[in-house]
Write a protein that holds these residues in place. Sequence first.
Motif, short mmCIF file in Angstrom:
data_model
loop_
_atom_site.label_atom_id
_atom_site.label_comp_id
_atom_site.label_asym_id
_atom_site.label_seq_id
_atom_site.Cartn_x
_atom_site.Cartn_y
_atom_site.Cartn_z
N ALA A 235 0.83 -1.20 0.00
CA ALA A 235 0.00 0.00 0.00
C ALA A 235 0.87 1.25 0.00
CB ALA A 235 -0.92 -0.01 1.23
N GLN A 236 1.88 1.25 0.84
CA GLN A 236 2.77 2.41 0.90
C GLN A 236 3.54 2.58 -0.40
OE1 GLN A 236 6.25 2.15 3.45
NE2 GLN A 236 5.83 4.19 4.24
N ALA A 237 4.03 1.45 -0.95
CA ALA A 237 4.84 1.54 -2.16
C ALA A 237 4.07 2.11 -3.34
CB ALA A 237 5.39 0.16 -2.50
N PHE A 238 2.82 1.65 -3.51
CA PHE A 238 2.08 2.01 -4.72
C PHE A 238 1.12 3.19 -4.55
CE2 PHE A 238 3.46 -2.29 -5.76
CZ PHE A 238 3.80 -2.16 -7.10
N CYS A 239 0.76 3.49 -3.31
CA CYS A 239 -0.28 4.51 -3.10
C CYS A 239 0.23 5.81 -2.50
CB CYS A 239 -1.37 3.96 -2.18
SG CYS A 239 -2.20 2.49 -2.79
N GLN A 240 1.37 5.79 -1.85
CA GLN A 240 1.78 6.97 -1.08
C GLN A 240 2.88 7.76 -1.78
OE1 GLN A 240 3.52 6.43 2.91
NE2 GLN A 240 2.00 7.92 3.61
N ASN A 241 2.61 9.01 -2.00
CA ASN A 241 3.61 9.94 -2.54
C ASN A 241 3.17 11.35 -2.13
OD1 ASN A 241 5.54 11.37 -3.92
ND2 ASN A 241 4.68 10.97 -5.95
N THR A 242 3.71 11.82 -1.04
CA THR A 242 3.33 13.16 -0.55
C THR A 242 4.35 14.22 -0.92
OG1 THR A 242 4.41 12.69 1.57
CG2 THR A 242 2.06 12.18 1.40
N LYS B 267 11.05 7.53 -2.02
CA LYS B 267 11.06 7.38 -3.48
C LYS B 267 10.62 5.99 -3.90
CE LYS B 267 14.81 10.75 -3.95
NZ LYS B 267 16.17 11.01 -4.46
N MET B 268 9.41 5.64 -3.52
CA MET B 268 8.93 4.30 -3.86
C MET B 268 8.17 4.32 -5.19
SD MET B 268 10.27 2.22 -1.89
CE MET B 268 9.30 0.75 -2.14
N ILE B 269 7.38 3.28 -5.43
CA ILE B 269 6.81 3.05 -6.74
C ILE B 269 5.94 4.21 -7.22
CG2 ILE B 269 5.45 1.46 -8.13
CD1 ILE B 269 8.08 0.31 -7.07
N ASP C 195 -1.91 10.94 -5.15
CA ASP C 195 -3.35 10.96 -4.86
C ASP C 195 -3.47 11.20 -3.36
OD1 ASP C 195 -6.21 9.70 -6.11
OD2 ASP C 195 -5.97 9.64 -3.93
N ALA C 196 -3.97 12.38 -3.02
CA ALA C 196 -4.00 12.78 -1.61
C ALA C 196 -4.82 11.81 -0.77
CB ALA C 196 -4.54 14.20 -1.49
N GLU C 197 -5.94 11.34 -1.32
CA GLU C 197 -6.81 10.45 -0.54
C GLU C 197 -6.13 9.11 -0.28
OE1 GLU C 197 -10.67 9.93 -2.23
OE2 GLU C 197 -11.37 8.60 -0.62
N LEU C 198 -5.50 8.57 -1.30
CA LEU C 198 -4.81 7.29 -1.11
C LEU C 198 -3.61 7.45 -0.17
CD1 LEU C 198 -4.90 5.72 -4.70
CD2 LEU C 198 -5.86 4.72 -2.61
N SER C 199 -2.86 8.53 -0.32
CA SER C 199 -1.71 8.75 0.56
C SER C 199 -2.16 8.84 2.02
CB SER C 199 -0.98 10.04 0.16
OG SER C 199 -0.28 9.88 -1.05
N ALA C 200 -3.25 9.56 2.25
CA ALA C 200 -3.76 9.69 3.62
C ALA C 200 -4.26 8.35 4.15
CB ALA C 200 -4.88 10.73 3.65
N SER C 201 -4.89 7.58 3.27
CA SER C 201 -5.41 6.28 3.70
C SER C 201 -4.29 5.33 4.13
CB SER C 201 -6.22 5.64 2.57
OG SER C 201 -7.42 6.35 2.34
#
Length: 531
Positions: A433-440, A449-451, A459-465
């Motif tokens: 989840a962190q690798a593919f969804c989080q980029n703040t 610097k993940m995927i 995507d702010a919503e996915l990063s927050a989730s």
Amino acid sequence: MLSRRTLLGTAAALPFTYSLLARANAEALTDVVVIAQQIDDMISFDPGESFEASANELEGNCYCKLVRPDVVNPSEIVGDVAESWSISPDGRVLTFNLRKDCLFDSGRALTAHDAVFSLKRLIVLNKSPAFIIAQFGFTAANVEELIVAKDDHTLEITLPSPQAPSFVLSCLTSNPCAIVEKERALANQQGGDLGNGWLKTNSAGAGPFRLVSWTASDRVILEANPHFAGSLAVKRLVVRHIKDPEAQYLALQQGDVDIARDLGSDRLRSLTSSTQFHAVSQTQLTSLYIAMNVSVPEFAKNAVQQAVKWAIDYEGIAQNLTPLVWDVSQSFLPSGVAGALNETPFRRDVAKAKALLAEAGLAEGFSIAMDHYAASPYAEIAQAVQQNLREIGITVSLLPGEQKQVVTKTRARNHQLALLVWNADYFDPHSNAQAFCQNTDDRDESAFKMIAWRSHFQDAELSASVEIAAREVDAAARIERYQSMQRLFWERAPFAFLLQRKAVAMVREETSGMVLGPMPAYTRYEGLRKT
């Protein structure tokens, strides 16, 4: 030609060399196992730096960690070096009591000081894998105070902020948390690199094996740790990089290798019916996916991302190119991880894909380049995707390369489209989840610097989730959160997940004891033996 007796006598008297083995048939050596495998992804052997599947597997047999997944039930965590541990009532302090019988291959006893050094070293080096524990708030400025040895066999970790203990323990099972011998790393350091330069091509662990030599994209030689507590029947293990599965098949048939790791489906079928071979298999948390770099104007459009997802013939690829070894899987959480959705919402629909391109103002299509691993079956899958996208008007130029070349290029964000493989780092949904969804922070100088970052996906919503789910202590609520994220990901993310790997090792009949792990780091060689 060397006879078996001459070879064994020579091998006993002299240091083992690969050229010596090359003149003999692997089948004749009962204490040497030779494996044919694609290992051209390896960049470093330092667990504080390496992040590739091959390196993780090999290092996993050379190093110990505080804790590890249970072999039978990988979602359960058991002690590795730690014989017990406790967690404070507020969940912030983890105290580990270490075994006293664990020796490095140098003969020196493994202590809590080595474990503390290794975790601190991971943070201070700040290489790609450092995020695995840096995400808890450890920094070069605070780690000295927060990770300490209370005595030679007691280690205490104080978390900067409350975290789900199961999440923290899962991270400690990952390869970057391997325990490096402090004294040897420091004795070989240069310019304050904490031994990083030396450990790229050497090992200093307490696992069953140690590294003898590594020649990039050619071979790795391990030998038994003379101070390992268990009994090892195999004294040396040679992993030969043989890229072509057909060449692996011939080498296995001729007895030049004992185990082939990357055979194609047809060869697996043909050998399974023979009494001379047996197969060992394991579904792994390994995903094959396509990354669309949204810095490319066409891929910045969600309709184009969706068009690519609807253009791919997932079932056709799985049935015709990868039966027995890769199955259709379209979620960023592979089967086996808590909360993974087994739904497959996408299927090949050319008309729908064309309509999405038209909606994006690209009815006439466009041209793009796709990086991919040159080896089979990735090359064949890339060709199938190229054909699928051509049918909706997207012209794809294929750019094959060694795994490390493709990975390095995508880490630098220089790809347009890329066909890639990803292995979860640990048995918790947060890993993927962190690798593919989080980029703040999408800046080049971002600390994470993940995927998602590599393809400029934000995507702010996915990063927050991702953050909310990591801290959710209610197990059911946490699972529900990850399932919602997967559905949102299908709608918004520039990644098309295609397949999940079922690893298969084809083994000659005189060899046994090969154990494939659900993650590369937990594939085990210590039970290998030959008759």
